[in-house]
Every structure is written in C-alpha cells, then in structure tokens.
Design an enzyme around this catalytic site. Structure first.
Site, PDB file in Angstrom:
ATOM      1  N   LYS A  73      56.869 106.692  57.368  1.00  0.00           N
ATOM      2  CA  LYS A  73      57.197 106.901  55.956  1.00  0.00           C
ATOM      3  C   LYS A  73      57.127 105.570  55.198  1.00  0.00           C
ATOM      4  O   LYS A  73      56.599 105.501  54.082  1.00  0.00           O
ATOM      5  CB  LYS A  73      58.594 107.526  55.825  1.00  0.00           C
ATOM      6  CG  LYS A  73      58.622 108.973  56.314  1.00  0.00           C
ATOM      7  CD  LYS A  73      60.022 109.542  56.451  1.00  0.00           C
ATOM      8  CE  LYS A  73      59.952 110.922  57.095  1.00  0.00           C
ATOM      9  NZ  LYS A  73      61.264 111.560  57.304  1.00  0.00           N
ATOM     10  N   GLN A 117      67.419 109.729  57.282  1.00  0.00           N
ATOM     11  CA  GLN A 117      66.696 110.355  58.389  1.00  0.00           C
ATOM     12  C   GLN A 117      67.670 111.086  59.315  1.00  0.00           C
ATOM     13  O   GLN A 117      68.712 110.574  59.692  1.00  0.00           O
ATOM     14  CB  GLN A 117      65.939 109.256  59.170  1.00  0.00           C
ATOM     15  CG  GLN A 117      65.040 109.766  60.277  1.00  0.00           C
ATOM     16  CD  GLN A 117      63.821 110.539  59.771  1.00  0.00           C
ATOM     17  OE1 GLN A 117      63.419 110.414  58.617  1.00  0.00           O
ATOM     18  NE2 GLN A 117      63.230 111.339  60.638  1.00  0.00           N
ATOM     19  N   ASP A 140      63.772 114.616  49.972  1.00  0.00           N
ATOM     20  CA  ASP A 140      63.560 115.491  51.137  1.00  0.00           C
ATOM     21  C   ASP A 140      63.618 116.963  50.723  1.00  0.00           C
ATOM     22  O   ASP A 140      63.174 117.833  51.474  1.00  0.00           O
ATOM     23  CB  ASP A 140      64.681 115.273  52.173  1.00  0.00           C
ATOM     24  CG  ASP A 140      64.258 114.347  53.304  1.00  0.00           C
ATOM     25  OD1 ASP A 140      63.087 114.411  53.713  1.00  0.00           O
ATOM     26  OD2 ASP A 140      65.124 113.574  53.777  1.00  0.00           O
TER      27      ASP A 140
HETATM   28  N1  GUN Z   1      64.121 114.290  60.676  1.00  0.00           N
HETATM   29  C1  GUN Z   1      63.004 114.937  61.077  1.00  0.00           C
HETATM   30  N2  GUN Z   1      62.234 115.258  60.016  1.00  0.00           N
HETATM   31  C2  GUN Z   1      62.889 114.804  58.912  1.00  0.00           C
HETATM   32  C3  GUN Z   1      62.580 114.813  57.527  1.00  0.00           C
HETATM   33  O1  GUN Z   1      61.545 115.330  57.062  1.00  0.00           O
HETATM   34  N3  GUN Z   1      63.503 114.228  56.724  1.00  0.00           N
HETATM   35  C4  GUN Z   1      64.647 113.651  57.200  1.00  0.00           C
HETATM   36  N4  GUN Z   1      65.492 113.120  56.315  1.00  0.00           N
HETATM   37  N5  GUN Z   1      64.950 113.630  58.479  1.00  0.00           N
HETATM   38  C5  GUN Z   1      64.070 114.183  59.337  1.00  0.00           C
END
Ligand code: GUN
Length: 303
Positions: A73, A117, A140
């Site tokens: 990311k 996350q 998100d």
């Molecule tokens: N953990 C696994 N996928 C994601 C996601 O798309 N966003 C977040 N915040 N945590 C994750």
C-alpha cells in the site's frame, strides 16, 4: 465477445466445446491502468496549486502478512503521488493510545485517509477502532456509516476489495446485471459488502457461509461466483457452472510457501467463462481502489 453471447455459446454448444479454457481476468493489468489514471489526476491537482492527498497507514505489531500488505500500500502511494505517513506501532500498544492517535489524525486537516491494518492484537477491539475513524477519512470503507450508505444505495467510501471487484468486472466489459451471484464467505470487510455491491449492480445474490447446507449446489447454479472464505481449495472446479464468472478473493499461503485462492484454479478454468488468478487477480485491485478512495476522500472534504 459480449457477455450474453458468450453465455449463449456455453449453454447451447455441444459438451465437447465446453471445455474451452476460461478467459483470465488480469486484475494486475487493470489495477496498473487505474494507478496511472490516479497518478495523472493527482498531478493535475498539483499543477492547479493544490496539495497531494495524504494517507496515514497504521500497522500494529509485526505480523508478516500484514507487513507485506502495508508495504504494498505504501509503495502504491509512492507510485501515484499520495503522501503516505507510516505509523508502525508496538504489538503491546494500549487501546487508549491507538484511540488517541486516531483522534489526532481525525482532527488533522492535512490527513485525508486513515487505514488501520487488520488483524489487530487481542487487547484492541477492532470494531471500536473502526468506528473511531472519522467516516469521511475511512478509506477502507469499513465504518458502519459507509457500509450503511452502500446498503441504502448511496455509496460514498466503498470497501476496497468488493468495489475493486466491481471495477475489475466493468473494465473487463463483463455485464453482471441480472446474473445469479453467489458470495462464499460473509466477513464484515469483504463478503458482506461484496453482497451489497452485487445487489447494487443488479445481481440476484445468495450468501454462503459455514452453516450453508449445500455449498456445492449453490455454486453449481451460479452465473457468478465470488469466493471470499479464506480456505485454500474450498471450491472445486467441477462445481462451477460452464461459462460462469469466477472471482477469487481468497489469499491463502500453503505450507510450501505458495499463494493460492479459495478456488481450485486449474480445474475451474476448464469450466468457467472468466476467472481471476491468485496472485495477480483481485489483490492489486484492492490496493488501486484504496488509492482512488484516498483521492476521493480528499475531494469529498472539499480540500
Ligand atoms: N487486512 C487485510 N486486508 C485488509 C484491508 O484491506 N484493510 C485493512 N485495514 N486491513 C486489512
């Protein structure tokens, strides 16, 4: 070939022609195009004297899979010109400390998106943390407000993976309106918003989960299968209706270190009309949609 024509072909041709291999949907290539588009939108903003979007990315602890996702990311931010601000926090951080950080970021006008996350360590209540993020910075799309907006057909910030799937199907010119769709897995972050996205797109949606009596029977009737259970090989290739669209959201690491989805790809691709690979399918779409959400969050706040 148009979606309806291809379906006609699959359902009317003699069975000896039905083993034609599926078209592979490259989420990776579609996501690349999206990232290039976002990059040029951001440079236009900069040329107009506006600032770049900024995304706070919070990682708690050192879970290896989470660290890889977060790194991807942050790299995508760099690629498109989003300013990513890294918060790498110790795994024993107190819930109150994380609340305080989120509060500070909510109030900071230079921050457009906040991402925490998951998974989080056990002393932290993930649902409370998500609710604490300002809905306008919830890139998100996990906040109950944003999920609710999608449920009432007024989507705002939409969950990245489900929205990424819709964008991917649109980009591949696959028309899903009116299809019988089956979503396997009903997590808050993926399966549930996926079902809402498909409903919004005009599908007739069935949700399957651990208590579903006949998973195979439901999948066998589906024109579109979206697998989001997180179980390697859960869906067998010979369950798939010939010509169906198969979208695999699962990301499972096998003991030998390889990554695979929830669908048995090799056998499913012999029956499906379209199928996404893992890796290189939905995963890159999630990241690209996060970038787009960050830019959108900034625009919606009128910055
Ligand atoms: N953990 C696994 N996928 C994601 C996601 O798309 N966003 C977040 N915040 N945590 C994750």
């Amino acid at each position: 070939m148009a979606n309806s024509l291809l379906k006609y072909y699959f359902f009317t041709c003699p069975s000896k022609y039905k083993s034609m291999s599926a078209q592979i949907i490259s989420g990776k290539a579609i996501a690349e195009d999206m990232l290039n588009g976002i990059k040029s939108r951001i440079s236009q903003r900069l040329s107009a004297g506006k600032r770049a979007p900024s995304l706070a990315v919070i990682l708690v602890g050192g879970d290896p899979a989470s660290s890889i996702y977060v790194r991807n990311k942050r790299l995508a931010c760099e690629k498109v010109g989003i300013n990513s601000i890294a918060y790498d926090l110790a795994s024993d951080i107190k819930e109150s400390e994380l609340f305080a950080l989120i509060q500070k970021l909510n109030e900071d006008d230079t921050i457009d998106g906040i991402l925490v996350q998951s998974p989080l360590p056990p002393q932290i209540d993930e649902k409370l943390i998500i609710e604490h993020i300002s809905a306008s910075k919830d890139v998100d799309g996990f906040h109950p407000y944003n999920i609710g907006r999608l449920a009432v057909r007024q989507p705002t910030l939409r969950s990245c993976t489900p929205f990424g799937v819709i964008k991917m199907l649109n980009s591949a010119n696959i028309n899903i309106k009116g299809l019988d769709a089956v979503v396997v897995g009903v997590s808050n972050h993926v399966g549930r918003p996926m079902a809402l996205e498909l409903l919004l797109a005009g599908c007739t949606v069935t949700c399957c989960h651990r208590h579903t009596k006949d998973l195979q029977g439901n999948i066998a009737r589906a024109d579109l299968v979206v697998a989001a259970a997180g179980k390697a090989g859960l869906i067998k290739g010979d369950w798939i209706k010939p010509g169906a669209i198969v979208v695999d959201i699962g990301i499972n690491r096998l003991d030998n270190g390889t990554i695979c989805g929830d669908v048995d790809f090799e056998t499913a691709k012999e029956r499906a009309g379209w199928i996404t690979p893992v890796p290189g399918g939905v995963g890159p779409m999630t990241v690209a949609t996060l970038m787009e959400n960050t830019l959108l969050a900034m625009e919606l706040r009128g910055v």
